[in-house]
Design a protein around this motif. Structure first.
Motif, short mmCIF file in Angstrom:
data_model
loop_
_atom_site.label_atom_id
_atom_site.label_comp_id
_atom_site.label_asym_id
_atom_site.label_seq_id
_atom_site.Cartn_x
_atom_site.Cartn_y
_atom_site.Cartn_z
N ASN A 31 0.64 -1.18 -0.17
CA ASN A 31 0.01 0.06 -0.01
C ASN A 31 0.92 1.29 -0.02
O ASN A 31 1.35 1.71 1.00
CB ASN A 31 -0.90 -0.02 1.19
N ALA A 32 1.12 1.84 -1.22
CA ALA A 32 1.97 2.90 -1.40
C ALA A 32 1.26 4.20 -0.51
O ALA A 32 2.27 5.11 -0.22
CB ALA A 32 2.39 3.16 -2.83
N ARG A 33 0.22 4.18 -0.36
CA ARG A 33 -0.57 5.35 0.30
C ARG A 33 -0.29 5.18 1.87
O ARG A 33 -0.88 6.21 2.51
CB ARG A 33 -1.87 5.60 -0.22
N MET A 34 0.22 4.30 2.30
CA MET A 34 0.28 4.03 3.71
C MET A 34 1.27 4.96 4.30
O MET A 34 2.35 5.24 3.96
CB MET A 34 0.88 2.76 4.04
N SER A 35 0.74 5.68 5.47
CA SER A 35 1.54 6.77 6.10
C SER A 35 2.92 6.39 6.79
O SER A 35 2.72 5.16 7.18
CB SER A 35 0.70 7.82 6.88
N VAL A 39 3.17 2.68 8.99
CA VAL A 39 4.31 1.77 8.76
C VAL A 39 4.93 1.53 10.13
O VAL A 39 5.44 0.54 10.43
CB VAL A 39 5.10 2.27 7.72
N ALA A 40 5.23 2.74 10.96
CA ALA A 40 6.02 2.83 12.03
C ALA A 40 5.25 1.86 13.16
O ALA A 40 5.84 1.09 13.74
CB ALA A 40 6.21 3.96 12.75
N ARG A 41 3.84 1.96 13.28
CA ARG A 41 3.03 1.25 14.27
C ARG A 41 3.10 -0.09 13.98
O ARG A 41 3.10 -1.12 14.82
CB ARG A 41 1.53 1.94 13.91
N ALA A 42 3.08 -0.64 12.54
CA ALA A 42 2.96 -1.99 12.12
C ALA A 42 4.21 -2.42 12.60
O ALA A 42 4.30 -3.73 12.62
CB ALA A 42 2.56 -1.94 10.64
N MET A 43 5.35 -1.84 12.46
CA MET A 43 6.55 -2.44 12.49
C MET A 43 7.16 -2.30 14.39
O MET A 43 8.21 -2.95 14.55
CB MET A 43 7.77 -1.65 11.73
N ASP A 174 10.94 -9.20 14.72
CA ASP A 174 10.81 -7.95 15.36
C ASP A 174 11.97 -7.03 14.88
O ASP A 174 13.10 -7.46 15.00
CB ASP A 174 10.43 -7.97 16.74
N VAL A 175 11.56 -5.73 14.76
CA VAL A 175 12.81 -4.58 14.58
C VAL A 175 12.38 -3.56 15.70
O VAL A 175 11.28 -2.98 15.63
CB VAL A 175 12.56 -4.00 13.13
N LYS A 176 13.43 -3.24 16.42
CA LYS A 176 13.31 -2.03 17.55
C LYS A 176 14.01 -0.95 16.92
O LYS A 176 15.10 -1.03 16.22
CB LYS A 176 13.58 -2.63 18.67
N ASN A 177 13.86 0.11 17.54
CA ASN A 177 14.54 1.37 17.22
C ASN A 177 16.08 1.18 17.18
O ASN A 177 16.58 0.48 18.24
CB ASN A 177 14.11 2.74 18.05
N ASP A 178 16.68 1.72 16.24
CA ASP A 178 18.30 1.74 16.32
C ASP A 178 19.01 2.62 17.50
O ASP A 178 18.58 3.48 17.99
CB ASP A 178 19.12 2.38 15.05
#
Length: 178
Positions: A31-35, A39-43, A174-178
């Motif tokens: 979904n290229a329209r995804m904000s 994306v951040a919330r999903a990840m 899972d990916v967390k903030n760097d």
């Protein structure tokens, strides 16, 4: 219209993608329209991280643009055909490819090795329109000597662009903030 030509002498710099980049590309491919926030919330990462990564992917040329996914049948172009085209050996292939892309119904023009030099993907309204294209504009491709036109009877295509499959294998975890 995008110009995907590559000069063979031009060196392409490969940009290494990590898991975060691939996951972002996977979400945007779906979904290229995804904000960036979505994306951040999903990840489960910060929006700032996603915004920074998207900006970097755009600057490095990994993300070339954002496009609309069209249902060709609903839009009135339900006939999908391919044209295998032979051209003279002396023909400048860039000239032939450029000519092909002046035809609005041309979806993709590929230069091939082997018996045929071009593989074209064509969208037409109906079979009369396809015949008109083949006998008219496509027949005028510079250097054309022979054309074979198989029709697509059914198809499956990944949503998210031409190379969406690239990101699907490596997006778990899972990916967390760097």
């Amino acid at each position: 219209m995008t110009d995907d030509r590559k000069n063979p002498a031009q060196v392409v710099s490969i940009f290494p993608l990590d898991l975060v980049d691939r996951r972002i590309l996977s979400y945007l491919g779906d979904n290229a329209r995804m904000s960036a926030r979505s994306v951040a919330r999903a990840m489960d990462v910060s929006a700032g991280l996603v915004i920074e990564r998207i900006k970097r992917l755009e600057e490095r040329g990994v993300i070339k643009g954002y496009r609309v996914e069209v249902n060709h049948e609903v839009a009135g172009f339900g006939v999908n055909a391919f044209a295998f085209v032979q051209v003279n050996a002396q023909q400048n292939i860039d000239e032939a490819l450029d000519f092909c892309m002046t035809i609005p119904e041309m979806e993709v023009a590929n230069w091939l090795s082997g018996e045929y030099q071009l593989l074209l993907t064509i969208r037409a309204r109906d079979y009369a329109h396809l015949q008109e294209l083949l006998l008219g504009r496509i027949r005028k491709i510079p250097g054309i000597t022979h054309i074979t036109t198989p029709l697509a009877l059914a198809h499956r295509r990944r949503v998210g662009g031409q190379f969406a499959f690239t990101w699907k294998d490596n997006t778990s975890g899972d990916v967390k903030n760097d």
